[in-house]
Structure formats: structure tokens, C-alpha cells
Design an enzyme around this catalytic site. Structure first.
Site, PDB file in Angstrom:
ATOM      1  N   LYS A   1      -5.359  -5.140  -1.508  1.00 38.99           N
ATOM      2  CA  LYS A   1      -4.060  -6.209  -2.527  1.00 38.99           C
ATOM      3  C   LYS A   1      -2.991  -6.999  -1.457  1.00 38.99           C
ATOM      4  O   LYS A   1      -2.155  -5.872  -1.905  1.00 38.99           O
ATOM      5  CB  LYS A   1      -4.439  -5.622  -3.483  1.00 38.99           C
ATOM      6  CG  LYS A   1      -3.969  -6.941  -4.659  1.00 38.99           C
ATOM      7  CD  LYS A   1      -3.549  -6.094  -5.933  1.00 38.99           C
ATOM      8  CE  LYS A   1      -1.586  -6.169  -5.329  1.00 38.99           C
ATOM      9  NZ  LYS A   1      -1.217  -7.738  -5.213  1.00 38.99           N
TER      10      LYS A   1
ATOM     11  N   GLU B   1       3.447   5.731   0.229  1.00 43.82           N
ATOM     12  CA  GLU B   1       4.559   5.455   1.415  1.00 43.82           C
ATOM     13  C   GLU B   1       5.507   4.877   0.487  1.00 43.82           C
ATOM     14  O   GLU B   1       5.875   3.356   0.216  1.00 43.82           O
ATOM     15  CB  GLU B   1       4.024   4.792   2.655  1.00 43.82           C
ATOM     16  CG  GLU B   1       3.521   5.284   3.393  1.00 43.82           C
ATOM     17  CD  GLU B   1       3.192   5.810   4.405  1.00 43.82           C
ATOM     18  OE1 GLU B   1       5.035   5.797   4.976  1.00 43.82           O
ATOM     19  OE2 GLU B   1       3.168   6.554   5.093  1.00 43.82           O
TER      20      GLU B   1
ATOM     21  N   CYS C   1      12.300  -0.194   4.272  1.00 45.07           N
ATOM     22  CA  CYS C   1      12.566   1.164   3.495  1.00 45.07           C
ATOM     23  C   CYS C   1      12.692   2.065   4.690  1.00 45.07           C
ATOM     24  O   CYS C   1      12.987   3.046   3.449  1.00 45.07           O
ATOM     25  CB  CYS C   1      11.436   1.104   3.373  1.00 45.07           C
ATOM     26  SG  CYS C   1      10.021   1.746   4.491  1.00 45.07           S
TER      27      CYS C   1
ATOM     28  N   GLU D   1      17.539   2.024  -3.712  1.00 41.15           N
ATOM     29  CA  GLU D   1      17.389   1.280  -2.479  1.00 41.15           C
ATOM     30  C   GLU D   1      18.603  -0.141  -2.633  1.00 41.15           C
ATOM     31  O   GLU D   1      18.356  -0.848  -3.718  1.00 41.15           O
ATOM     32  CB  GLU D   1      16.433   0.770  -2.343  1.00 41.15           C
ATOM     33  CG  GLU D   1      15.430   2.084  -1.922  1.00 41.15           C
ATOM     34  CD  GLU D   1      13.964   1.527  -1.342  1.00 41.15           C
ATOM     35  OE1 GLU D   1      13.074   1.110  -2.651  1.00 41.15           O
ATOM     36  OE2 GLU D   1      13.430   1.379  -0.502  1.00 41.15           O
TER      37      GLU D   1
END
Ligand code: NAP
Length: 494
Positions: free
Chosen positions: A191, A267, A301, A398
Site C-alpha cells: 500500500k 522504519e 527520515c 522532524e
């Protein structure tokens, strides 16, 4: 270039937007989704709708798991050498079509073409690496210490895998999961992120052409990822969830997976520190910081989220980095001259802008950029901030954009404490000419990956993954394929 011209450009290399939006890819066929409407895919450079993709509902998700289940015994029984050759062919086809794939990634994601080219090479490499791993999944054989029997350990395919990927690397995040899963003998349902489904569908067609049997890889897009994923995870035939995305969604999915005690690889998000010691080579540190910060315009990331520079080199580092950041060419991702493309969505730009304003309100100074531009496209300018205080939100969250927050430090212990003061532990960067010190500092940093005197850490041949709340498990290297296996021990009396 307008949308029609871009579509034509894809056409000339054998790929077109129509191929990438034919339907859900289930059991080797393109099927209409049963969701209420088709999902628009937007070009972040122009805000124009490129095309629409199919929308899977719960029945479509069940059909995808059915197809994966039907194909599972045949694929698990396929000789490792044969699996390896098919994976190798995927690598070759991706490499042959790298320009078209890169353009497609740039169109739907907005990233600069040079970054997209890098991503295609990286993504394809997972097929080459795992083609080599497929024939080397060794087991163990030995005599039990008591001497009465032998111990045989075999690495069995874990079973049907649900793979969920983000939008920031539409090709690589998928191939980093699909290639090892297939090498291990598993079948999968992917997905992809709703913002960037076209690359996933283009690659699905390519896998079929490379000889991946129908049902081994299935791809579905949906406007309701929560219910669709929950339904797949609740199916007892599914044995693995491999997720790449935010830590928040990762936590939700771990709770969901607990209901059927699923094997999970996660992850998740990062908050990478980049540390420059006084004795670093300035040019190497600047080059490394530019890559660590600006690959994918900061939408990575592994992106350097906090830059700590020691007092003796601070002024020259700040001046040199600001010069490089303000010289970057901003523009449409698919324009070859672009060095910094747009962000993925308007929402992403608003979030970056809020983080910058919060830091400035708390005392940070912007040396370049620092304000959301007017006009079409989801752009944010390369920005350098200095004197970012420890309580600024961007120190903990982030940024996921082209913003470099720089803070001065004095001692090694001080910077290590700052670097580790986060719930994340994905990547870190250290610059020093003293390799002994570099290794010592790297070991004290709580991160799954440390880059020493370089700005790039990702490598298909190395274990990628995070400590703390950046994740569980590793992708790539020899570890990646084992995540898709279940060690089975057989006690044998000869
Ligand atoms: P995200 O919002 O967590 O979405 C990731 C994927 O999860 C998408 O496919 C999304 O689908 C899906 N999703 C969202 N909610 C879900 C739910 N309730 N159930 C099932 N699936 C759900 O992350 P993102 O914004 O796409 O990506 C950015 C994040 O990914 C950052 O935090 C970044 O650090 C992280 N990331 C980590 C790595 C790594 O290797 N550690 C690599 C790349 C990115 P929709 O698109 O439909 O929402």
C-alpha cells in the site's frame, strides 16, 4: 513544461501516466477499486492534477490478500536461483528505464530530477543486492551438545506480507521491502502513500514484465488506509507487517498488529544530529551537511535536523553553509536545473513555516530564507537558522524541509548529551579528522546509523534502521532478507 508535455516525455521512454493509473494491481491484473471515488494525484510543482488512481475498499483489500495467498505456495517452492534471476531482471529493467522512472518520481513527488535519478539507482540496487542474497539464505546444522540428536535450522519464508510505504521515496521505500520479501520466498501486498502511487504502479507493471508471477506482488491504493490496513492485518493468513512512515502511525500499527501477534518491521521518523568538531575539514563538513540536509530538499527520515558546530569552526561553517544554501536553484522537480524542488503538499509547507516561526519567536535568527513564498507550487526556500534555542519545537520534531538549524557547542560531552536528547535514534553525522575520536563519539550516539565524515548513510548493502522510537528491525544488508523469514528448528535423531 506543462503536464501534457511531461506525459509525452514519459511516453517516449515507454511509460505513460495512463499505465500508472489503470487500476489496482491484484493477481497480475488491473482492477477497478470499489472505493467511492478515484484518488487525485497532484504535481507539487504546479498544483495541477496529473491523473487519478483507483480507490480500494475492504473487499479489494481482501482480494489482494487472496491473490497473495494463492501465489504463496508456488513462489515459496520456486528455486532460489530462479527467484534470484527474476529479481536481477527487475534490477536490469529499472536501470534501463531509469530516466522515465526518475521523471515520474519528480512529477508526483516534486523532488529535483537529480535526486529522483539517485533514488532510482538506489531503489534498483535493492533488486540486485537481494538477487544475490536469494541464493545465500543459509541454515544451520550441528550436533546437539548432549550428543543425542542433531539441530537443523532452516529459514522459511514468513508468509504473506503487508507493506506500507511513505511518499518521500516512492520507489526505494517499496523496493527496499519487496526485493528482500521476494528473495525470501514471500508474497506481498503493497500500500503506497496516497500522494505518490504512480511510481508504485509503474514498478508493478515492470515486475510483471520481469517475470514475477501473478499474485506475488499486489499493489493497492486507498483513501481509507486505517480500515483497509486493519482488515488485512486481521486476516490470519498475513504474517508480517513492514511499515515505513511516521512514528505516530507506526505506534498505531504496532497496536493493531498486536491483535494477531504479527511480526513487525518499523522504519519510523528521525531527528538526526549533525556534529562538526573544530578539527573537521571545513569543505568535507559543508559538502556532507549539504547532502545530509538537502537530499530530497530535506524530506528524508535521515535528514540532518539539528546541526551542532563547535565554537572554533562555528563562524566559518555558518558563513560557508549559508552561501551554499542561498545559491541553490529552486524550481519544478522535473526541471533538470532544479536543486531544491517543492515540498509534497501545502500542509507540509505550513508545518515547516510554523516550525521556523516558532524558532524565530524564541530567539533564532534566519540568515537566508525563512518565509513561505507566494505563488503556485508547494515551495519553501532553503533556510539557515542560527542560535536555535533548545526549547524550539524543531529541536524535537522532524522539520522535513530545507531548513538548517545551527547551534554552537563547546565540549564533546555537551554535544553528545544534546544529540541523544530525543526519542528518535535513526541517523547521525559526525565530522572530525581524528578518526579515533569519530569512532568513539559514534559509539556514544544513540542512533542505528552514523555517517563519519560523509553526508550519505543509506546503502542497500548495509543494515538501515533506527534505535529508540525510530523503529524496529533493519532493511538492507544481510539483515534485510532475514526480516522476511522465520527460523525453523528441527531436532533430528539420525
Ligand atoms: P505517514 O503519514 O506515517 O504515512 C506513511 C504511510 O502510512 C502512508 O502510506 C500512509 O497512507 C499510511 N498510513 C497513514 N495512516 C495510516 C493508518 N492509520 N493505517 C495504515 N496506514 C496508514 O508518513 P509520511 O508522511 O508518508 O512519511 C513521512 C514519515 O516517514 C516521516 O516521519 C519520515 O521520517 C518517515 N520515514 C522513515 C523512513 C525510515 O526508513 N525510517 C524512511 C522514509 C520516511 P496515506 O498516504 O494514505 O496517508
Amino acid at each position: 513544461m506543462n503536464v501534457a508535455a511531461r506525459t509525452t516525455a514519459l511516453d517516449t521512454t515507454g511509460l505513460d501516466l495512463e499505465t500508472c493509473s489503470k487500476g489496482l494491481f491484484i493477481g497480475g491484473e488491473w482492477l477497478e477499486g470499489h472505493g467511492a471515488y478515484r484518488i487525485p494525484v497532484v504535481d507539487p510543482s504546479t498544483e495541477a492534477i496529473l491523473t487519478h488512481v483507483a480507490n480500494a475498499d475492504l473487499d479489494d483489500a481482501a482480494a489482494a490478500v487472496d491473490a497473495a495467498a494463492k501465489a504463496a505456495p508456488g513462489w515459496a517452492a520456486t528455486a532460489p536461483r530462479k527467484r534470484s534471476e527474476i529479481l536481477r531482471r527487475c534490477f536490469e529493467l529499472m536501470t534501463e528505464r531509469s530516466e522515465a522512472l526518475a521523471l515520474l518520481i519528480s512529477l508526483e513527488n516534486g523532488k529535483a530530477l537529480r535526486d529522483a535519478r539517485g533514488e532510482v539507482a538506489y531503489a534498483a540496487e535493492f533488486f540486485r543486492w537481494n538477487a544475490e542474497e536469494a541464493v545465500r539464505i543459509a541454515g544451520d546444522f550441528g550436533r546437539a551438545p548432549a550428543g543425542a540428536n542433531h539441530i537443523v535450522v532452516e529459514y522459511q519464508p514468513i508468509g504473506i506480507c503487508v507493506l506500507i510505504t511513505p511518499w518521500n521515496f516512492p520507489a526505494a521505500m517499496a523496493t527496499r521491502k519487496i526485493a528482500p520479501a521476494l528473495a525470501a520466498g514471500c508474497t506481498v501486498v503493497l500500500k503506497p502513500a496516497t500522494e505518490t502511487p504512480l511510481t508504485a504502479y509503474a514498478l508493478a507493471a515492470l515486475y510483471k514484465e520481469a517475470g514475477v508471477p501473478d499474485g506475488v506482488v499486489n499493489v493497492i491504493t486507498t483513501s481509507t488506509p486505517g480500515p483497509v490496513t486493519s482488515a488485512m492485518l486481521a486476516d490470519p493468513r498475513v504474517r508480517k507487517l513492514s511499515f515505513t512512515g511516521s512514528t505516530g502511525v507506526g505506534r498505531t500499527l504496532l497496536a493493531e498488529a498486536a491483535k494477531t501477534v504479527l511480526s513487525c518491521s518499523m522504519e519510523l521518523g528521525g531527528n538526526a544530529p549533525l556534529i562538526v568538531f573544530d578539527d573537521a575539514d571545513l569543505e568535507t563538513a559543508i559538502e556532507g551537511a549539504m547532502v545530509a540536509k538537502m537530499r530530497n530538499a530535506g524530506e528524508a527520515c535521515t535528514a540532518a535536523n539539528r546541526i551542532y558546530v563547535q565554537s572554533g569552526i562555528y563562524d566559518s561553517f555558518v558563513a560557508a553553509l549559508t552561501k551554499r544554501m542561498e545559491a541553490l536553484a529552486i524550481g519544478a522537480g522535473s526541471d533538470p536545473a532544479t536543486e531544491c524542488g517543492p515540498m509534497i503538499t501545502a500542509k507540509a509547507v505550513i508545518k515547516i513555516d510554523e516550525l521556523v516561526r516558532d524558532a524565530v519567536d524564541r530567539g533564532a535568527k534566519a540568515l537566508c530564507g525563512g518565509a513561505k513564498p507566494a505563488g503556485t507550487g508547494f515551495y519553501y526556500p532553503p533556510t539557515v537558522l542560527i542560535d536555535v534555542p533548545a526549547d524550539a519545537e524543531m529541536t524535537h520534531e522532524e522539520i522535513f524541509g530545507p531548513v538548517a538549524p545551527i547551534t554552537k557547542f563547546h565540549t564533546e560531552d555537551e554535544v553528545i548529551a544534546k544529540a541523544n536528547n530525543t526519542e528518535y535514534g535513526l541517523a547521525a553525522y559526525v565530522f572530525t579528522k581524528d578518526i579515533g575520536r569519530g569512532l568513539k563519539v559514534s559509539r556514544r550516539i544513540e542512533a542505528g546509523m552514523v555517517a563519519l565524515n560523509r553526508g550519505l548513510v543509506s546503502d542497500p548493502a548495509a543494515p538501515f534502521g533506527g534505535m529508540k522510537q525510530s523503529g524496529l528491525g533493519r532493511e538492507g544488508g544481510q539483515h534485510g532478507v532475514l526480516e522476511f523469514t522465520e527460523p525453523q528448528y528441527i531436532a533430528v535423531t539420525l
